[in-house]
Design a protein around this motif. Structure first.
Motif, PDB file in Angstrom:
ATOM      1  N   VAL A 892       0.833  -1.329  -0.030  1.00  0.00           N
ATOM      2  CA  VAL A 892       0.129  -0.015   0.045  1.00  0.00           C
ATOM      3  C   VAL A 892       0.898   1.419  -0.109  1.00  0.00           C
ATOM      4  O   VAL A 892       0.619   2.141  -0.851  1.00  0.00           O
ATOM      5  CB  VAL A 892      -0.768   0.069   1.161  1.00  0.00           C
ATOM      6  N   ALA A 893       1.824   1.336   0.783  1.00  0.00           N
ATOM      7  CA  ALA A 893       2.816   2.323   0.850  1.00  0.00           C
ATOM      8  C   ALA A 893       3.394   2.688  -0.439  1.00  0.00           C
ATOM      9  O   ALA A 893       3.598   3.828  -0.816  1.00  0.00           O
ATOM     10  CB  ALA A 893       3.481   2.244   2.196  1.00  0.00           C
ATOM     11  N   TRP A 894       4.125   1.663  -0.765  1.00  0.00           N
ATOM     12  CA  TRP A 894       4.925   1.970  -2.058  1.00  0.00           C
ATOM     13  C   TRP A 894       4.128   2.333  -3.273  1.00  0.00           C
ATOM     14  O   TRP A 894       4.396   3.008  -4.272  1.00  0.00           O
ATOM     15  CB  TRP A 894       5.668   0.580  -2.577  1.00  0.00           C
ATOM     16  N   ARG A 895       2.744   1.684  -3.434  1.00  0.00           N
ATOM     17  CA  ARG A 895       1.898   1.944  -4.317  1.00  0.00           C
ATOM     18  C   ARG A 895       1.416   3.544  -4.473  1.00  0.00           C
ATOM     19  O   ARG A 895       1.413   4.064  -5.265  1.00  0.00           O
ATOM     20  CB  ARG A 895       0.659   1.192  -4.458  1.00  0.00           C
ATOM     21  N   ARG A 896       1.442   3.949  -3.205  1.00  0.00           N
ATOM     22  CA  ARG A 896       1.162   5.379  -3.050  1.00  0.00           C
ATOM     23  C   ARG A 896       2.309   6.424  -3.442  1.00  0.00           C
ATOM     24  O   ARG A 896       2.079   7.356  -4.187  1.00  0.00           O
ATOM     25  CB  ARG A 896       0.586   5.852  -1.637  1.00  0.00           C
ATOM     26  N   ALA A 907      12.288   9.887 -12.094  1.00  0.00           N
ATOM     27  CA  ALA A 907      12.925   8.815 -12.397  1.00  0.00           C
ATOM     28  C   ALA A 907      12.883   7.628 -11.216  1.00  0.00           C
ATOM     29  O   ALA A 907      13.082   6.502 -11.460  1.00  0.00           O
ATOM     30  CB  ALA A 907      14.419   9.106 -12.691  1.00  0.00           C
ATOM     31  N   ASP A 908      12.816   8.247  -9.908  1.00  0.00           N
ATOM     32  CA  ASP A 908      12.839   7.367  -8.662  1.00  0.00           C
ATOM     33  C   ASP A 908      11.521   6.104  -8.825  1.00  0.00           C
ATOM     34  O   ASP A 908      11.596   5.488  -8.269  1.00  0.00           O
ATOM     35  CB  ASP A 908      12.585   8.213  -7.468  1.00  0.00           C
ATOM     36  N   ALA A 909      10.365   6.582  -9.867  1.00  0.00           N
ATOM     37  CA  ALA A 909       9.357   5.799  -9.872  1.00  0.00           C
ATOM     38  C   ALA A 909       9.754   4.332 -10.447  1.00  0.00           C
ATOM     39  O   ALA A 909       9.098   3.136 -10.022  1.00  0.00           O
ATOM     40  CB  ALA A 909       8.348   6.311 -10.851  1.00  0.00           C
ATOM     41  N   ASP A 910      10.740   4.381 -11.300  1.00  0.00           N
ATOM     42  CA  ASP A 910      11.259   3.042 -11.901  1.00  0.00           C
ATOM     43  C   ASP A 910      11.738   1.924 -10.565  1.00  0.00           C
ATOM     44  O   ASP A 910      11.662   0.807 -10.857  1.00  0.00           O
ATOM     45  CB  ASP A 910      12.393   3.140 -12.848  1.00  0.00           C
ATOM     46  N   ALA A 917       7.477  -5.101  -7.932  1.00  0.00           N
ATOM     47  CA  ALA A 917       7.755  -6.346  -8.527  1.00  0.00           C
ATOM     48  C   ALA A 917       8.232  -7.553  -7.875  1.00  0.00           C
ATOM     49  O   ALA A 917       8.015  -8.491  -7.748  1.00  0.00           O
ATOM     50  CB  ALA A 917       8.106  -6.149  -9.991  1.00  0.00           C
ATOM     51  N   GLN A 918       9.355  -7.074  -7.368  1.00  0.00           N
ATOM     52  CA  GLN A 918      10.048  -8.296  -6.467  1.00  0.00           C
ATOM     53  C   GLN A 918       9.444  -8.650  -5.073  1.00  0.00           C
ATOM     54  O   GLN A 918       9.216  -9.868  -4.819  1.00  0.00           O
ATOM     55  CB  GLN A 918      11.360  -7.667  -6.130  1.00  0.00           C
TER      56      GLN A 918
END
Length: 925
Positions: A892-896, A907-910, A917-918
């Motif tokens: 949840v936190a990383w998706r936000r 670029a940090d989005a990648d 994914a990991q």
């Protein structure tokens, strides 16, 4: 029928009002209306003071009644417009306004003429005009007087007698079919009236509706039995029997009138290349059965007439009794606006009313028009109206009719008082503009040069008249490419179709001619504003007037559709109108006045932006401003929330104001404006805009040799380049800033720059150098006594200690930072520090405490709308959740975080996408 030659009439057959040559005059106050009504019902005869007082006040007689009556009479003389309209004559007053100066007199005369005439058609004409004089219940707004209520009942009975007589006359000339809707309305209003029921039964029978005629009789019979315990009269029972046996004695008479005129079909031909406007056409479709009026408004050349006529042809079959059309020429440069009386004459002719039956008085003409269309299903198109007063007499007034009014004015009075439905018309969408070009030039040519077609559409501002002019040029010069045509569209001179009606400049000028001089001046000055839209306070400063004074002028421009209020309190106009306004400004405003207006606008932007930045960062707004010019009213920014809202709305304007200031010779405004908005652009992630404005700021400050301005610009460029990972450029800018601040003795500037050099070193993994820079900054902030600066720098020291593995020192330094920042109520600094504390606790293995710190930080970052920092903290929060094996919370936190970074284009989005994914892959194993 005018009053003593003044053109005044007192109307009593409805609400009490006075009508003069230029329209209705309001009579304020129930007792004033009662005085006027009493005098008007005795027109030409003296009414004693005692009688007037008794009628007006009755038993509630005040001690000052006589004096108050004198004041009421004086007021009414002013409303009537003639001092001699009410004459003091013992023992009271007389309304001395000439013969037939009230609608009651007019109605009585028409009824008498009908009684005397032996010509049935003439009777119909007189009675139609008489009935039309009633606008509703008589004396409707003077309730409370017993005598006036008696008079109202008498006038209501007179109306009923007139309607009965009119129905009888129309039955005698064979108008039974058209009579049915009106009689059905009357029997609903008078459910026990046998005379009206008899007329309705006869009209239905003669229209071939024998069953409905009998059903009408039986409904009345049941009503009489239930309500009064009686049966219908023998006369009505005999009529029922005659209908049942189809007695020839009650058959329809041979037509007395001449052959019926053809159904009116006055619509002009539709535009064959009409396209788009699906939403507006759907809105009109939804109103087709509603009746009343629709106002289609929009700027000059936007296609109002084309839409109205196109839809009218499409809907014509829904209006079998005809379609009326008139060009009211409200904004025609070659002709005066059409007189409503002239339009009425044309409508009545189209409806088959003989000229001999048309009254010369406009009010009677309106009454005849509305009576003639009653019960019919007509469409009336009132094109190019100037104002509501021109339109009102032409509205049919029947629920079965629909009037479509087009105007450059919004005609708000019609929306308010007549409940007209507004259908505002905006510029075409890009797709509609391309479709219009394709309809005129052919799809093949558009498909061959789609880019040029889109360029033409945009240079025409997607304004239909401009598109039509350019398409005509392309169609008559087929050897021209669309790219060549687009290249010609550099100024308004390219939008000329051969005459005034197809010259965009002339079309716009017709709208401007209706404006007051102050509104025209404001229209010109608005072309100097660089942004996509403008707020009311900025308008006031631009024009050098008060915000209260700008409101009516903006309303005037908006009603004329020369501006649009696309968002509450924010105004804009399309590019062609802007270009036309700029041309007017060049012609009418001296260079010094244009420069002064731009100066006022830039002062407004700078002082308000500085106040907003001060509200957001009260401890860091450390630049001085020159005082604003006279006529400038900067906005008050009360708190952080208001500051954020102001910047959010004004950023597009400020981004345009910086280069405007640099071009116009206001270099000091250019670098200061760029400085005031830097913090907001940083927090919102608008880093390219940040970089662009600071480059302009640096060039502007360098031109005037302003070292302080250069220092601030270099520092901001260093921060922007750092955020964009252009570290070498960032280092160069920051070191130049440090040198400049040292040269001018600006310790605060040096401290901030040292802090920024530390952040730059930390981004490159140079943690020891970062710590050195931060400690140097802390020394400078302590020397300056800047508590907030010390708080920020202590947080930086703590963060960098943590990166070096010194977590205890990190917690100690960040804890001190938090206390200082809380003392000065710096929310941004507190948020940064909570994030640093969370990182230290995470590294120490205390992830529950780390999560609490991160959640504190997120609450505060949300308040200050620091989007990048918010995303970074969500990433850190996810790491702590993962350490506790709470993978759902991690996701949840990383998706936000990912959502924010994608929104910012960072670029940090990648990297976050790869971590997610990991995480998902590890859950599968």
């Amino acid at each position: 029928m005018s009053m003593a030659g003044t053109g005044v009439r007192v109307r009593l057959l409805g609400p009490v009002e006075v009508v003069v040559a230029d329209g209705a005059q309001a009579v304020n106050g129930v007792r004033r209306k009662a005085v006027l009504a009493t005098l008007a019902l005795h027109v030409g005869r003296v009414v004693s003071v005692d009688r007037l007082i008794d009628v007006v006040w009755g038993e509630q007689l005040p001690a000052t009644a006589a004096n108050t009556l004198q004041r009421h009479v004086s007021y009414l003389r002013g409303v009537l417009g003639e001092p001699g309209s009410i004459v003091a004559r013992q023992p009271g007053y007389v309304l001395n306004t000439g013969p037939e100066s009230t609608d009651v007199q007019a109605a009585e005369r028409l009824l008498e003429l009908a009684r005397r005439s032996s010509d049935r058609n003439e009777q119909v004409a007189h009675l139609t005009a008489a009935v039309a004089l009633w606008r509703g219940p008589p004396l409707a707004d003077v309730a409370g007087s017993a005598w006036l209520e008696e008079q109202a009942e008498h006038l209501a009975r007179l109306r009923l007698e007139a309607e009965r007589a009119l129905a009888e006359a129309r039955l005698s000339v064979g108008e039974h079919a058209r009579l049915v809707p009106g009689l059905e309305r009357l029997v609903r209003q008078h459910p026990l009236d046998e005379h009206l029921h008899a007329q309705l039964m006869l009209a239905l029978y003669r229209d071939g509706r024998q069953g409905e005629a009998v059903a009408t009789y039986r409904r009345l019979r049941d009503t009489l039995r239930e309500s009064l315990g009686i049966d219908p009269s023998p006369r009505l029972r005999d009529l029922e029997c005659a209908i049942l046996r189809q007695d020839t004695a009650i058959a329809a008479p041979a037509p007395v009138a001449a052959a019926q005129p053809p159904v009116a079909a006055q619509l002009p031909p539709p535009v064959p290349t009409f396209t788009g406007r699906d939403a507006e056409l759907a809105a009109l479709d939804a109103l087709v059965d509603r009746g009343g009026a629709v106002v289609v408004s929009g700027t000059a050349g936007v296609g109002k007439t084309a839409l109205a006529v196109h839809w009218a042809h499409r809907a014509a079959e829904r209006f079998p009794d005809g379609q009326l059309y008139v060009n009211l020429r409200g904004f025609d440069p070659a002709a005066t606006p059409t007189d409503p009386a002239r339009a009425l004459h044309g409508f009545l002719e189209a409806l088959g009313v003989p000229v001999s039956r048309m009254p010369s008085d406009r009010d009677l003409m309106v009454s005849l028009y509305r009576t003639t269309v009653a019960g019919k299903r007509l469409l009336v198109v009132l094109d190019n109206a100037r104002d509501a007063e021109q339109v009102r007499p032409l509205l049919p007034g029947s629920p079965d009719c629909l009037a479509i009014v087009t105007s450059r004015d919004q005609l708000l009075p019609l929306v308010v008082t007549e409940s007209a439905q507004p259908v505002p018309l905006d510029l075409l969408s890009p797709g509609e503009a391309r479709d219009m070009l394709a309809r005129r030039l052919g799809a093949r040519q558009i498909d061959a040069e789609p880019g040029a077609a889109d360029e033409i559409a945009e240079r025409c501002a997607r304004l239909p008249i401009a598109l039509a002019i350019v398409a005509a040029r392309a169609a008559t010069n087929r050897h021209f490419s669309l790219a060549a045509v687009a290249g010609e569209l550099g100024d308004l001179g390219a939008f000329h179709g051969g005459d005034e009606a197809t010259d965009v400049r002339a079309v716009f000028s017709w709208s401007c001619r209706t404006l007051s001089p102050p509104a025209v001046r404001l229209f010109r000055l608005l072309s100097l504003h660089p942004g996509p839209d403008v707020s009311v306070p900025a308008v006031a400063s631009l024009a050098g007037i008060t915000p209260q004074g700008s409101g009516p002028l903006l309303t005037e421009l908006t009603r004329a559709n020369l501006l649009t209020e696309h968002t509450y309190g924010r105004y804009a106009f399309h590019d062609l109108l802007r270009a036309y306004a700029a041309r007017l400004a060049d012609e009418a405003e001296a260079p010094a006045e244009r420069s002064a207006a731009v100066h006022r606008l830039l002062d407004h932007c700078l002082h308000t932006a500085h106040a907003a930045d001060l509200a957001l960062h009260p401890h860091f707004s450390d630049i001085s401003l020159p005082p604003p010019r006279a006529g400038v009213t900067p906005e008050r920014v009360k708190n952080k929330l208001a500051a954020t809202a102001w910047f959010t709305a004004e950023v597009p304007v400020l981004l345009a104001a910086v280069p405007l200031a640099a071009r116009a010779g206001f270099e000091g405004h250019a670098w200061r404006l760029a400085w005031t908005m830097a913090g907001f652009l940083h927090r919102q992630g608008h880093w390219q805009d940040w970089l662009g404005t600071q480059r302009i700021a640096l060039a502007a400050a360098s031109r005037i040799g302003d070292q302080t301005g250069q220092g601030h610009a270099h520092r901001s460029l260093g921060l922007a380049c750092s955020r964009l990972r252009r570290y070498d450029e960032a280092d160069d800018h920051l070191r130049r800033a440090l040198d400049l601040f040292t040269d001018v003795g600006d310790d605060a500037g040096r401290a901030h720059t040292c802090l920024n050099l530390g952040q730059l070193a930390e981004r490159q993994g140079q943690h020891h150098q970062a710590l050195d820079h931060s400690r140097r900054a802390l020394t400078l902030f302590r020397r300056a006594g800047n508590e907030a600066g010390q708080g920020y720098t202590l947080n930086a020291v703590g963060w960098q200690e943590g990166l070096l593995g010194n977590y205890g020192r990190a917690l100690e330094s960040c804890g001190e930072a938090l206390r200082k920042l809380q003392e000065v109520d710096d929310v941004q600094g507190q948020a940064d520090t909570w994030d640093s504390l969370g990182h230290a606790h995470h590294q120490l293995g205390d992830d529950r405490r780390a999560i609490a710190c991160y959640e504190h930080a997120l609450d505060l970052f949300t308040q200050v709308k620091d989007r990048y920092a918010e995303a970074s903290t969500y990433v850190n929060l996810g790491v702590s959740h993962r350490a506790l094996a709470d993978f759902g919370a991690t996701r949840v936190a990383w998706r936000r975080a990912l959502s924010i970074l994608d929104e910012l284009g960072d670029a940090d989005a990648d990297a976050i996408r790869a971590d997610l994914a990991q995480l998902d892959a590890s859950r599968l194993h």
